[in-house]
Design a protein around this motif. Structure first.
Motif: not given
Length: 506
Positions: A336-337, A340-342, A390-391, A393, A396-398
């Motif tokens: 998941s992390i 998100q980091r992609e 976050v949106q 990019g 990341s949300a984490a």
């Protein structure tokens, strides 16, 4: 008289028995100040010359009118002028006509000028080389209000104000014992700030009291505006990021510290009172801990210590785990992390560092702006900018979640000054975790612990009673035992009188 000569020598000059000379000297020193009032008058049937000096805005005018001027100008007419000398007139004023309780006699121009500028009023009589200085302090002051920085749900709400005498009265109201001593001194070449040292004589250690007075007496500075000046001047290790002197604006908390054997330092003009000696665990204790049931207080105390560790290490552990120790993260969470980091252009370390940096800017902006605007800025910054970043990019949300949790954890520490210290160290921990992984984090924590163990506050080890260990006193560190079981005061802090109570539950 030459003004330059007077400015350099007036402190040691004796008062004259010629009232006109006294007036000339004081007018030469003070007449350029438009707020200084000179009032000349006549006393008794012989019309002996007298005068007083005061500073408008620092004195209680009603007190001067009712307790000084009215008795002198009206009642003194009853003096029998047939046998009264000028000295007898002076003695009559001192003993009969001036009706205030707080007065003293001075003989030096230095004492007269200092008392005038402190809000007192000296009265002179022709033919006498002394002056009666009457306490007439009565400036505008903030009323006693609720504490803004140390709020509690249960317990007293009042907080110290900027007037020293009001603050000492709040302590005196709680400790009604003749052994509660308040000693005063003045610090500051220009400000002559009143500073009080408060302690309980048979509870506080004599050597700590003497050390406090010695360090304060060594201070030679042009002015003291706040107790923060004193804190930096007298702390043991000025290069340590950790505060070694606790401060509080709660009189109930300071009274409790005095009862444990500590010494309080109160500075006029500051609502924060300093307390020494200070140990590390004090910064994680709230006044409310001692007003709530002991098991509830213990739970909150453990939560605060956990929050302290989170505030210091959570971002660095996250960066180290994502960068070097992915095998320690559960696979679903690691995937998941990574997802998100992609697309995020920064490394995890840079990402966390930037988020922490912007979070501190937001926090600072929220404090410095007016209250209504500050709250709006905090909401916009935390929600709108965070979500948009976050949106877009950029992060990341984490990372946003980790930084937000860290910020909330730091706010749960009761003492603001040590919370700032952990925020400062968090950046260093972040760099170490991002470059050396868990090995660097552990090394950094060991260095911090070694530094803490090397500190002292007025002769008391900073980490006591943890190191050096005293198992009997650990009952008020990680937990809080019931009041009926708190028999002794802290051994390292209190003097000979270490027993707090004789009460036992049967």
């Amino acid at each position: 008289m030459d003004r330059t000569y007077l400015v350099e020598n007036y402190k040691e000059m004796d008062l004259y028995d010629d009232i006109d000379k006294n007036i000339d000297v004081l007018k030469t020193l003070l007449d350029k100040s438009s707020d200084v009032i000179f009032r000349e008058f006549r006393i008794g049937e012989k019309k002996v010359k007298g005068f007083l000096v005061c500073v408008d805005g620092l004195v209680d005018k009603a007190l001067i009118n009712n307790n000084i001027m009215e008795p002198i100008t009206l009642e003194s007419r009853k003096l029998d002028g047939n046998y009264l000398s000028k000295k007898n007139v002076y003695e009559s004023l001192l003993n009969y006509f001036i009706t205030t309780a707080d007065l003293k006699e001075v003989e030096k121009f230095g004492d007269v000028v200092e008392s005038i500028l402190s809000g007192d009023t000296p009265v002179f009589v022709d033919g006498v080389d002394k002056s009666i200085v009457i306490s007439t302090r009565g400036w505008e002051q903030r009323s006693v209000a609720e504490s803004t920085t140390e709020a509690v749900v249960r317990g007293p709400k009042e907080a110290f104000v900027e007037t020293l005498r009001v603050n000492t009265s709040m302590l005196r109201r709680r400790i009604k014992n003749p052994n509660f001593v308040i000693e005063s001194l003045k610090i500051g070449k220009y400000t002559k700030t009143d500073v009080a040292v408060a302690y309980i004589k048979d509870v506080a250690k004599d050597e700590v009291v003497e050390e406090v007075k010695k360090r304060l007496s060594k201070i030679d500075i042009d002015g003291i505006i706040d107790s923060g000046y004193l804190e930096e001047m007298i702390e043991d290790n000025p290069f340590s990021p950790f505060p070694q002197i606790e401060h509080s604006e709660r009189p109930d908390k300071i009274a409790a510290e005095l009862l444990e054997g500590r010494v309080a330092i109160i500075s006029d003009g500051s609502p924060e009172v300093l307390v020494v000696p200070t140990i590390f665990v004090q910064f994680f204790q709230s006044s409310e801990d001692y007003y709530e049931r002991y098991y509830i207080s213990t739970l909150f105390r453990v939560l605060r210590l956990a929050a302290m560790l989170m505030s210091l290490t959570l971002p660095s552990i996250y960066v180290a785990a994502v960068t070097y120790h992915q095998e320690m993260i559960p696979s679903p969470l690691a995937i998941s992390i990574a997802a998100q980091r992609e697309g995020v252009p920064f490394t995890t370390l840079m990402e966390a560092f930037l988020m922490e940096f912007f979070f501190e800017i937001l926090r600072e902006a929220g404090i410095r702006l007016p209250m209504q605007v500050g709250q709006a800025v905090s909401i916009v910054g935390a929600l709108v900018i965070g979500q948009a970043a976050v949106q877009a990019g950029l992060v990341s949300a984490a990372t946003v979640i980790v930084v937000a949790l860290t910020g909330i954890a730091s706010f749960s520490i009761p003492a603001f000054n040590i919370a700032i210290t952990f925020r400062l160290l968090r950046f260093a921990m972040l760099l170490v975790g991002g470059t050396l992984g868990f090995f660097g984090i552990i090394m950094a924590l060991m260095m911090i612990l070694a530094h803490l163990a090397s500190l002292e506050s007025f002769g008391v080890p900073y980490l006591s009673p943890i190191a050096p260990s005293n198992t009997r006193e650990l009952n008020d560190v990680f937990i809080r035992i019931p009041w009926w079981a708190k028999i002794f005061r802290p051994h390292k802090v209190a003097g000979r009188n270490v027993k707090r109570q004789n009460y036992t539950r049967s």
